[in-house]
Design a protein around this motif. Structure first.
Motif, PDB file in Angstrom:
ATOM      1  N   THR A 147     -97.996 -15.292-128.043  1.00  0.00           N
ATOM      2  CA  THR A 147     -98.024 -16.746-128.051  1.00  0.00           C
ATOM      3  C   THR A 147     -98.286 -17.273-129.458  1.00  0.00           C
ATOM      4  OG1 THR A 147     -98.900 -17.038-125.840  1.00  0.00           O
ATOM      5  CG2 THR A 147     -99.111 -18.786-127.317  1.00  0.00           C
ATOM      6  N   GLY A 148     -98.882 -16.887-130.162  1.00  0.00           N
ATOM      7  CA  GLY A 148     -99.271 -17.253-131.646  1.00  0.00           C
ATOM      8  C   GLY A 148     -98.381 -16.835-132.580  1.00  0.00           C
ATOM      9  N   VAL A 149     -97.449 -15.884-132.442  1.00  0.00           N
ATOM     10  CA  VAL A 149     -96.307 -15.375-133.219  1.00  0.00           C
ATOM     11  C   VAL A 149     -95.100 -16.706-132.900  1.00  0.00           C
ATOM     12  CG1 VAL A 149     -94.336 -13.691-133.308  1.00  0.00           C
ATOM     13  CG2 VAL A 149     -96.796 -12.977-133.326  1.00  0.00           C
ATOM     14  N   LEU A 150     -94.800 -16.665-131.695  1.00  0.00           N
ATOM     15  CA  LEU A 150     -93.855 -17.773-131.423  1.00  0.00           C
ATOM     16  C   LEU A 150     -94.142 -19.353-131.686  1.00  0.00           C
ATOM     17  CD1 LEU A 150     -92.567 -16.290-128.022  1.00  0.00           C
ATOM     18  CD2 LEU A 150     -91.323 -16.314-130.051  1.00  0.00           C
ATOM     19  N   ALA A 151     -95.516 -19.392-131.696  1.00  0.00           N
ATOM     20  CA  ALA A 151     -95.978 -20.820-131.896  1.00  0.00           C
ATOM     21  C   ALA A 151     -95.713 -20.931-133.654  1.00  0.00           C
ATOM     22  CB  ALA A 151     -97.338 -20.970-131.935  1.00  0.00           C
ATOM     23  N   ALA A 152     -96.036 -19.802-134.441  1.00  0.00           N
ATOM     24  CA  ALA A 152     -95.733 -19.650-135.829  1.00  0.00           C
ATOM     25  C   ALA A 152     -94.336 -19.785-136.297  1.00  0.00           C
ATOM     26  CB  ALA A 152     -96.553 -18.472-136.329  1.00  0.00           C
ATOM     27  N   ALA A 153     -93.412 -19.072-135.406  1.00  0.00           N
ATOM     28  CA  ALA A 153     -91.936 -19.237-135.770  1.00  0.00           C
ATOM     29  C   ALA A 153     -91.423 -20.690-135.674  1.00  0.00           C
ATOM     30  CB  ALA A 153     -91.331 -18.105-134.779  1.00  0.00           C
ATOM     31  N   GLY A 154     -92.149 -21.230-134.686  1.00  0.00           N
ATOM     32  CA  GLY A 154     -91.661 -22.646-134.405  1.00  0.00           C
ATOM     33  C   GLY A 154     -92.512 -23.483-135.481  1.00  0.00           C
ATOM     34  N   ALA A 155     -93.275 -23.349-135.993  1.00  0.00           N
ATOM     35  CA  ALA A 155     -94.060 -24.055-136.975  1.00  0.00           C
ATOM     36  C   ALA A 155     -93.159 -24.021-138.266  1.00  0.00           C
ATOM     37  CB  ALA A 155     -95.401 -23.839-137.379  1.00  0.00           C
ATOM     38  N   LEU A 156     -92.653 -22.747-138.507  1.00  0.00           N
ATOM     39  CA  LEU A 156     -92.051 -22.408-139.709  1.00  0.00           C
ATOM     40  C   LEU A 156     -90.686 -23.501-139.530  1.00  0.00           C
ATOM     41  CD1 LEU A 156     -92.309 -18.606-140.493  1.00  0.00           C
ATOM     42  CD2 LEU A 156     -92.932 -20.522-141.883  1.00  0.00           C
ATOM     43  N   ALA A 157     -90.080 -23.485-138.410  1.00  0.00           N
ATOM     44  CA  ALA A 157     -88.755 -23.882-138.159  1.00  0.00           C
ATOM     45  C   ALA A 157     -89.061 -25.380-138.239  1.00  0.00           C
ATOM     46  CB  ALA A 157     -87.946 -23.688-136.858  1.00  0.00           C
ATOM     47  N   GLY A 158     -89.847 -25.967-137.676  1.00  0.00           N
ATOM     48  CA  GLY A 158     -90.153 -27.395-137.742  1.00  0.00           C
ATOM     49  C   GLY A 158     -90.715 -27.915-139.053  1.00  0.00           C
ATOM     50  N   ALA A 202     -93.688 -26.348-129.190  1.00  0.00           N
ATOM     51  CA  ALA A 202     -92.623 -26.020-128.466  1.00  0.00           C
ATOM     52  C   ALA A 202     -92.270 -24.397-128.454  1.00  0.00           C
ATOM     53  CB  ALA A 202     -91.467 -26.775-128.785  1.00  0.00           C
ATOM     54  N   GLY A 203     -92.770 -23.850-129.762  1.00  0.00           N
ATOM     55  CA  GLY A 203     -92.810 -22.424-129.836  1.00  0.00           C
ATOM     56  C   GLY A 203     -93.930 -21.595-128.935  1.00  0.00           C
ATOM     57  N   ALA A 204     -94.931 -22.359-128.603  1.00  0.00           N
ATOM     58  CA  ALA A 204     -95.738 -21.902-127.564  1.00  0.00           C
ATOM     59  C   ALA A 204     -95.411 -22.001-126.192  1.00  0.00           C
ATOM     60  CB  ALA A 204     -97.167 -22.533-127.842  1.00  0.00           C
ATOM     61  N   GLY A 205     -94.752 -22.970-125.920  1.00  0.00           N
ATOM     62  CA  GLY A 205     -94.048 -23.271-124.798  1.00  0.00           C
ATOM     63  C   GLY A 205     -93.077 -21.979-124.318  1.00  0.00           C
ATOM     64  N   LEU A 206     -92.357 -21.874-125.235  1.00  0.00           N
ATOM     65  CA  LEU A 206     -91.245 -20.858-125.274  1.00  0.00           C
ATOM     66  C   LEU A 206     -91.890 -19.539-124.975  1.00  0.00           C
ATOM     67  CD1 LEU A 206     -88.085 -20.389-125.519  1.00  0.00           C
ATOM     68  CD2 LEU A 206     -88.641 -19.875-127.967  1.00  0.00           C
ATOM     69  N   SER A 207     -93.172 -19.174-125.581  1.00  0.00           N
ATOM     70  CA  SER A 207     -93.782 -18.013-125.060  1.00  0.00           C
ATOM     71  C   SER A 207     -94.068 -17.832-123.638  1.00  0.00           C
ATOM     72  CB  SER A 207     -95.011 -17.639-126.038  1.00  0.00           C
ATOM     73  OG  SER A 207     -95.946 -16.606-125.686  1.00  0.00           O
ATOM     74  N   ALA A 208     -94.686 -18.916-123.224  1.00  0.00           N
ATOM     75  CA  ALA A 208     -95.004 -18.798-121.686  1.00  0.00           C
ATOM     76  C   ALA A 208     -93.831 -18.761-120.795  1.00  0.00           C
ATOM     77  CB  ALA A 208     -95.837 -20.123-121.511  1.00  0.00           C
ATOM     78  N   ALA A 209     -92.682 -19.367-121.213  1.00  0.00           N
ATOM     79  CA  ALA A 209     -91.393 -19.269-120.687  1.00  0.00           C
ATOM     80  C   ALA A 209     -90.782 -17.835-120.502  1.00  0.00           C
ATOM     81  CB  ALA A 209     -90.486 -20.177-120.919  1.00  0.00           C
ATOM     82  N   THR A 210     -91.049 -16.935-121.568  1.00  0.00           N
ATOM     83  CA  THR A 210     -90.398 -15.799-121.680  1.00  0.00           C
ATOM     84  C   THR A 210     -91.267 -14.392-121.317  1.00  0.00           C
ATOM     85  OG1 THR A 210     -91.124 -15.572-124.107  1.00  0.00           O
ATOM     86  CG2 THR A 210     -88.746 -16.424-123.638  1.00  0.00           C
ATOM     87  N   VAL A 211     -92.378 -14.787-121.181  1.00  0.00           N
ATOM     88  CA  VAL A 211     -93.357 -13.702-120.824  1.00  0.00           C
ATOM     89  C   VAL A 211     -92.771 -12.825-119.429  1.00  0.00           C
ATOM     90  CG1 VAL A 211     -95.747 -13.100-119.971  1.00  0.00           C
ATOM     91  CG2 VAL A 211     -95.263 -14.491-121.941  1.00  0.00           C
ATOM     92  N   PRO A 212     -92.311 -13.705-118.502  1.00  0.00           N
ATOM     93  CA  PRO A 212     -92.011 -13.304-117.184  1.00  0.00           C
ATOM     94  C   PRO A 212     -90.899 -12.226-117.189  1.00  0.00           C
ATOM     95  CG  PRO A 212     -92.643 -15.627-116.797  1.00  0.00           C
ATOM     96  CD  PRO A 212     -92.696 -15.121-118.111  1.00  0.00           C
ATOM     97  N   LEU A 213     -89.876 -12.560-118.356  1.00  0.00           N
ATOM     98  CA  LEU A 213     -88.701 -11.859-118.778  1.00  0.00           C
ATOM     99  C   LEU A 213     -89.037 -10.568-119.578  1.00  0.00           C
ATOM    100  CD1 LEU A 213     -86.583 -15.166-119.468  1.00  0.00           C
ATOM    101  CD2 LEU A 213     -87.085 -13.911-117.281  1.00  0.00           C
ATOM    102  N   ALA A 214     -90.151 -10.055-119.730  1.00  0.00           N
ATOM    103  CA  ALA A 214     -90.444  -9.029-120.688  1.00  0.00           C
ATOM    104  C   ALA A 214     -89.836  -7.733-120.516  1.00  0.00           C
ATOM    105  CB  ALA A 214     -92.013  -8.822-120.943  1.00  0.00           C
ATOM    106  N   ARG A 215     -89.663  -7.621-119.220  1.00  0.00           N
ATOM    107  CA  ARG A 215     -88.975  -6.216-118.676  1.00  0.00           C
ATOM    108  C   ARG A 215     -87.662  -6.454-118.330  1.00  0.00           C
ATOM    109  NH1 ARG A 215     -92.794  -2.401-117.494  1.00  0.00           N
ATOM    110  NH2 ARG A 215     -95.056  -3.062-117.599  1.00  0.00           N
ATOM    111  N   ARG A 216     -86.805  -7.613-118.592  1.00  0.00           N
ATOM    112  CA  ARG A 216     -85.384  -7.899-118.183  1.00  0.00           C
ATOM    113  C   ARG A 216     -84.368  -7.845-119.284  1.00  0.00           C
ATOM    114  NH1 ARG A 216     -85.563 -12.860-114.682  1.00  0.00           N
ATOM    115  NH2 ARG A 216     -83.362 -12.552-114.468  1.00  0.00           N
ATOM    116  N   GLY A 217     -84.906  -7.591-120.463  1.00  0.00           N
ATOM    117  CA  GLY A 217     -84.143  -7.226-121.394  1.00  0.00           C
ATOM    118  C   GLY A 217     -83.481  -8.680-122.094  1.00  0.00           C
ATOM    119  N   HIS A 218     -82.876  -8.555-123.185  1.00  0.00           N
ATOM    120  CA  HIS A 218     -82.263  -9.788-124.111  1.00  0.00           C
ATOM    121  C   HIS A 218     -81.383 -10.670-123.441  1.00  0.00           C
ATOM    122  CE1 HIS A 218     -83.875  -7.031-127.619  1.00  0.00           C
ATOM    123  NE2 HIS A 218     -84.848  -7.862-127.161  1.00  0.00           N
ATOM    124  N   LEU A 219     -80.694 -10.057-122.504  1.00  0.00           N
ATOM    125  CA  LEU A 219     -79.537 -10.915-121.802  1.00  0.00           C
ATOM    126  C   LEU A 219     -80.287 -12.071-121.164  1.00  0.00           C
ATOM    127  CD1 LEU A 219     -76.762  -8.557-120.569  1.00  0.00           C
ATOM    128  CD2 LEU A 219     -76.681 -10.217-122.565  1.00  0.00           C
TER     129      LEU A 219
END
Length: 671
Positions: free
Chosen positions: A193-204, A78-95
């Motif tokens: 992608t690896g960072v968000l997958a690792a973050a998801g793994a820690l949470a899981g 799920a964390g890796a999927g989150l990485s793919a979802a957020t990549v297009p928003l890299a230049r649009r800020g945290h909101l």
């Protein structure tokens, strides 16, 4: 020693609880500090692990191991999927990230409930751990002691990977200098992608191991996310040791604090969070917003506008008397020939449609429209702070709640006159915002989000504690109905309440637009777009922001008053974190700098959450989540951008995108 003996079990519980939060918060800190993703769905990743582990637990060691592997893998995926979802928003800020990840959290939470059920799942641990041991004369659950050891091993392994391996070096480099990382042959996208997958793994993994402590059930993901945010704020992003100490402190407050100071425990966490953030912001210069050059400097535009008006005035004075007499009709004709009427017509059509709604809808739909107007005023107050002042907020439900409870108590005391309730509620909310404003206006960016979140949560704690004023968790109901005019009857019909709310909302929005378009509004816009230049020019930026904070609080207080009048009841859920998140997301959907867009965004949220979901009971969060996800991808500039994309001004004056190139988020701000 007697004190330690009396509170030994809660103290050890606090250590176990804190270590659990540390593992979860470490993943959240990794996602935000390294990958730059403000992940509001991190609690859902924990819930994925917790539900998976509980489902596979069968009381054996094999079941625990299989559950740990499956829960960790599922959350990592799920964390890796989150990485793919957020990549297009890299230049649009945290909101934009907040909008997307909050939507993902709503969708994921609904799917977990549909798959695993709405009840809290029982968790069966191995028989050897399903017992008690003697700890300094006290019996204590063996699993919790074992969890402390497992959490320490997991934290030590993660620290070793991050600080002693080449993988950890690549992760640190991706946060410090991604260009240099790419020059060494590493793919920053893969590291992300690896960072968000690792973050998801820690949470899981924390979810599987912590399920016997914080079991899987409704509200689990929100509770874990909120506590993890507190840990990250207190510990910071630079030191895992600081995060560890912060997590243990939070765990002790949650367990030992309740035992020692039950009356103060609800306030300690978020009070400490706010204090730390304010202390840090006091010793740092305010972050100046990015400047876009002379063409986008609001002060330059203001000086040019004033110079042009002075020049036109001098020409008028030098002209013959006949031309002077015809000046006003000429200007009116120019307005008719120009774009002014094109901006007024959509507003007039919208107003006519809103006033015609009572004759077109049933009573339930009309009541929802009134609630949407109240939430819309809250969203407009968020627009003033986020879009114009550059202070993104998650705490506007605090003055919103002050206005709401003021109106309810005024009505209960016999003050049922609507205009009096509006004025006094706005005044009470303005005073509240004046008191909390100095803690907010110094910070910038996500720090403002966290400070305002703390203010909102502290207000919620007060609401639950001061039952004589707020009714506590039961809320307030049964107070007299509001009178629209002196000498009139109390309003009970939905159509009457709606028309009253609409008139108040129209007046409040009109005043807001007048202020934002005045020189004072231009100065506020300049503060957001060119703060460093404003300070260098001698402008009291802090004073401007404080006034904006107070005015936005008063507007939120009006919205809270309307909500009570329309609903005729008030509960803590009406002014909680979810409403604060909805208000901020309504602004993002509508367009961060569009007042009318914020109103439309709030209406769209209420329409989806209450009206559409009524035909599919139990799936309101799923529908809202899908709305947020679609909005973040399909409406990059919000609803206001739909008109500007085709070269027409938005109803509240947002300039067309064809005539003016779209600026970056820190650049030009339009009404």
């Amino acid at each position: 020693m007697e004190l330690l003996d009396a509170h030994l079990v809660p103290a050890v519980d606090g250590v176990a609880y804190g270590l659990l939060l540390f593992v979860v918060a470490a993943g959240l800190s990794l996602a935000f500090g390294t990958a730059g993703v403000l992940n509001l769905s991190h609690g859902m990743l924990y819930a994925i692990g917790a539900y998976t582990g509980a489902e596979l637990s069968d009381g054996t060691w094999g079941g625990l191991v299989i559950g740990l592997a499956a829960g960790t893998a599922a959350a990592a995926l799920a964390g890796a999927g989150l990485s793919a979802a957020t990549v297009p928003l890299a230049r649009r800020g945290h909101l934009a990230q907040a909008l997307l990840t909050f939507g993902i959290a709503l969708v994921g939470g609904d799917l977990l409930i549909q798959f695993f059920g709405a009840d809290e799942l029982p968790v069966r641990v191995p028989g050897a751990l399903d017992s008690s041991v003697h700890l300094l004369g006290h019996r204590y659950p063996a699993y919790r002691l074992c969890f402390i050891a497992m959490a320490v091993v997991l934290a030590a392994f993660g620290t070793w990977v991050l600080t002693r391996t080449r993988v950890g070096a690549a992760v640190r480099a991706s946060a410090d200098d991604p260009q240099m990382l790419a020059a060494t042959g590493h793919n920053p996208r893969a590291v992300h992608t690896g960072v968000l997958a690792a973050a998801g793994a820690l949470a899981g993994a924390a979810g599987v191991l912590g399920a016997p402590i914080i079991g899987p059930g409704p509200g689990t993901s929100e509770n874990v996310l909120m506590l993890s945010l507190v840990v990250v704020v207190l510990g910071g992003l630079r030191s895992l040791w600081a995060t560890l100490f912060a997590a243990v402190a939070v765990g002790e407050v949650q367990t030992l604090g309740v035992s020692l100071l039950p009356d103060l425990a609800p306030y300690l966490l978020f009070a400490a969070m706010a204090a730390v953030l304010v202390f840090r912001s006091r010793f740092a210069e305010p972050a100046a917003h990015e400047e876009q050059g002379p063409s986008s400097d609001p002060l330059t535009r203001l000086r040019r506008l004033l110079a042009a008006r002075l020049q036109n005035r001098s020409r008028t004075v030098a002209a013959p008397a006949r031309e002077t007499a015809d000046a006003a009709p000429g200007r009116f004709g120019a307005w008719l020939r120009g774009a002014g009427w094109r901006q007024a017509v959509p507003l007039l059509v919208l107003l006519a449609l809103l006033f015609a709604l009572p004759g077109m809808l049933d009573a339930y739909s009309i009541s929802l429209a009134g609630s949407a107007l109240a939430l819309g005023l809250l969203a407009v107050s968020v627009t003033v702070l986020t879009g114009y002042a550059g202070l993104p907020t998650l705490g506007q439900t605090a003055p919103f709640a002050v206005g709401a409870y003021a109106t309810a108590n005024l009505a209960d005391a016999g003050w049922t006159m609507g205009p009096v309730q509006i004025v006094l509620s706005a005044l009470a909310a303005a005073v509240f915002s004046a008191l909390t404003g100095p803690a907010v206006i110094r910070a910038r960016g996500t720090t403002v989000l966290m400070i305002t979140l703390a203010v909102g949560e502290l207000t919620s704690a007060v609401i639950n504690q001061v039952k004589s004023v707020t009714g506590g968790a039961d809320g307030l109901v049964g107070f007299p109905a509001t009178q629209a005019l002196w000498g009139g009857e109390g309003m009970t019909e939905e159509s009457e309440l709606y028309v009253y709310a609409l008139v108040v909302a129209v007046v409040a929005v009109a005043l807001t637009l007048l202020v934002l378009r005045s020189p004072a509004g231009k100065l506020l816009t300049g503060t957001r777009g060119a703060e460093a230049r404003m300070r260098a020019s001698g402008h009291p930026v802090g004073r401007y922001l404080l006034v904006a904070h107070i005015c936005a609080g008063a507007l939120a207080g009006v919205g809270g008053s309307l909500m009570v009048t329309v609903q005729q009841y008030l509960s803590p859920a009406d002014v909680g974190f979810e409403i604060a998140a909805f208000a901020l997301l309504a602004v993002v959907i509508g367009g961060a700098t569009s007042v009318i867009g914020g109103l439309l965004g709030a209406g769209l949220i209420v329409f989806t959450r209450d009206w559409v979901a009524s035909s599919w009971p139990g799936h309101g969060p799923l529908l809202l989540g899908m709305l947020f996800i679609a909005a973040v991808y399909l409406l990059p500039r919000g609803l206001a951008g739909l008109r500007t994309a085709i070269g027409r001004p938005a109803p509240d004056g947002t300039p067309p995108a064809v005539a003016t190139p779209a600026p970056s988020p820190a650049g030009k701000v339009s009404p």
